[in-house]
Design a protein around this motif. Structure first.
Motif, PDB file in Angstrom:
ATOM      1  N   HIS A  51      54.351 -13.933  -3.892  1.00  0.00           N
ATOM      2  CA  HIS A  51      54.268 -15.305  -3.407  1.00  0.00           C
ATOM      3  C   HIS A  51      54.614 -16.338  -4.466  1.00  0.00           C
ATOM      4  O   HIS A  51      55.209 -17.383  -4.156  1.00  0.00           O
ATOM      5  N   GLN A  52      54.281 -16.072  -5.725  1.00  0.00           N
ATOM      6  CA  GLN A  52      54.547 -17.062  -6.758  1.00  0.00           C
ATOM      7  C   GLN A  52      56.041 -17.254  -7.029  1.00  0.00           C
ATOM      8  O   GLN A  52      56.456 -18.279  -7.568  1.00  0.00           O
ATOM      9  N   ASN A  55      56.746 -20.003  -4.692  1.00  0.00           N
ATOM     10  CA  ASN A  55      55.635 -20.936  -4.529  1.00  0.00           C
ATOM     11  C   ASN A  55      55.161 -20.966  -3.077  1.00  0.00           C
ATOM     12  O   ASN A  55      54.942 -22.031  -2.491  1.00  0.00           O
ATOM     13  N   LEU A  56      55.007 -19.779  -2.503  1.00  0.00           N
ATOM     14  CA  LEU A  56      54.611 -19.657  -1.109  1.00  0.00           C
ATOM     15  C   LEU A  56      53.094 -19.557  -0.975  1.00  0.00           C
ATOM     16  O   LEU A  56      52.414 -19.014  -1.848  1.00  0.00           O
ATOM     17  N   ASP A  57      52.586 -20.058   0.135  1.00  0.00           N
ATOM     18  CA  ASP A  57      51.176 -19.902   0.463  1.00  0.00           C
ATOM     19  C   ASP A  57      50.854 -18.406   0.531  1.00  0.00           C
ATOM     20  O   ASP A  57      51.638 -17.630   1.089  1.00  0.00           O
ATOM     21  N   PRO A  58      49.710 -17.985  -0.016  1.00  0.00           N
ATOM     22  CA  PRO A  58      49.346 -16.551   0.013  1.00  0.00           C
ATOM     23  C   PRO A  58      49.259 -15.963   1.415  1.00  0.00           C
ATOM     24  O   PRO A  58      49.292 -14.735   1.574  1.00  0.00           O
ATOM     25  N   LYS A  59      49.133 -16.821   2.453  1.00  0.00           N
ATOM     26  CA  LYS A  59      49.032 -16.315   3.821  1.00  0.00           C
ATOM     27  C   LYS A  59      50.391 -15.871   4.374  1.00  0.00           C
ATOM     28  O   LYS A  59      50.443 -15.187   5.404  1.00  0.00           O
ATOM     29  N   ILE A  60      51.478 -16.250   3.716  1.00  0.00           N
ATOM     30  CA  ILE A  60      52.806 -15.891   4.210  1.00  0.00           C
ATOM     31  C   ILE A  60      53.029 -14.388   4.070  1.00  0.00           C
ATOM     32  O   ILE A  60      52.885 -13.819   2.993  1.00  0.00           O
ATOM     33  N   ASP A 111      53.263 -16.327   8.870  1.00  0.00           N
ATOM     34  CA  ASP A 111      51.985 -15.956   8.256  1.00  0.00           C
ATOM     35  C   ASP A 111      51.191 -15.071   9.207  1.00  0.00           C
ATOM     36  O   ASP A 111      51.701 -14.618  10.241  1.00  0.00           O
TER      37      ASP A 111
END
Length: 272
Positions: A51-52, A55-60, A111
């Motif tokens: 995710h990093q 820079n994606l939301d961890p729920k993706i 997500d």
């Protein structure tokens, strides 16, 4: 239909037509379905991501990047979630209209909610149905189902044949069944309060919906219930039975639910 099947496909092709075409073109004549093979046929690259990186939301859980012909899959997903997520993104790519409002170099992000059974967004529901049709190969699964009676043991056996999760298999079996049956889902009251289970949703066959209910309200199961013991066990043991008593249109009904548990939910299979 050409090799470069994509979202701009002719509108007179239904989602099921596209699934059937892709299964035939990838020589998928028996289960399990190879999601990666279907993606490669469409010239879509599958890329695992952290995710990093974006820079994606961890729920993706997954994304589709049409401009780069890329499907991204979160690296921590299980085998079954990875397969379903790939097929869901393929659905977005090939179902007419799904990419119409996407900017030129924009990703379509999915997500846990958009990939879940509870999604209420039509586009996500369509992609989920497409993924399930690919995984269970349209009428092929129904032909297998018609040979046996509904039970957790038979669900588990077919889940292995189609390389699908037990819950996805149960959902497919129940919602398309001509028989009277339902799958009732319970979850903890809150993440901090796991001493009671609350009713979440029902997956029911058409016959069950017309005779009994499609949804309940205000139902909770206490710590001492059989379903709660199944949830605390987390072994997936399907040998426990919970009696469910409900009032429907002022008339009492009693159902036996054959239980199956995961770390997150308890599933009660009803076959009156």
């Amino acid at each position: 239909m050409s090799r470069t099947v994509k979202a701009e496909a002719e509108a007179d092709f239904t989602s099921e037509d596209i699934v059937r075409f892709l299964l035939e073109e990838t020589s998928t004549f028996d289960p399990p379905t190879n999601a990666e093979k279907i993606a490669r046929y469409l010239q879509l690259e599958i890329r695992g991501f952290f995710h990093q990186e974006y820079n994606l939301d961890p729920k993706i859980r997954a994304y589709l990047w049409p401009a780069r012909r890329e499907i991204g899959i979160a690296r921590m997903l299980s085998q079954h979630r990875k397969k379903f997520s790939i097929l869901h993104e393929v659905g977005h790519f090939v179902i007419p209209g799904h990419l119409n409002n996407l900017a030129q170099d924009e990703k379509l992000l999915d997500d846990d909610r958009s990939l879940s059974d509870n999604s209420v967004v039509k586009m996500e529901m369509d992609a989920n149905r497409f993924a399930a049709n690919c995984m269970f190969q349209l009428d092929r699964f129904q032909a297998d189902v018609d040979k046996v009676e509904l039970s957790w043991r038979k669900i588990s056996r077919l889940a292995g044949r189609y390389d699908a999760s037990i819950i996805a298999t149960a959902r497919r079996w129940v919602e398309d069944s001509l028989a009277t049956c339902a799958l009732v889902v319970f979850v903890p009251i809150t993440l901090g309060d796991k001493k009671r289970l609350r009713y979440s949703y029902t997956i029911a066959s058409e016959s069950f919906r017309s005779r009994y209910f499609a949804r309940l309200t205000g139902l909770t199961l206490p710590e001492g219930s059989t379903a709660f013991r199944a949830f605390r066990d987390t072994s997936g043991d399907a040998g426990l039975v919970q009696r469910l008593s409900v009032d429907i249109d002022d008339r009492p009904y009693d159902f036996d639910m054959m239980l199956f548990s995961t770390l997150y939910n308890v599933y009660g299979l009803i076959v009156p």
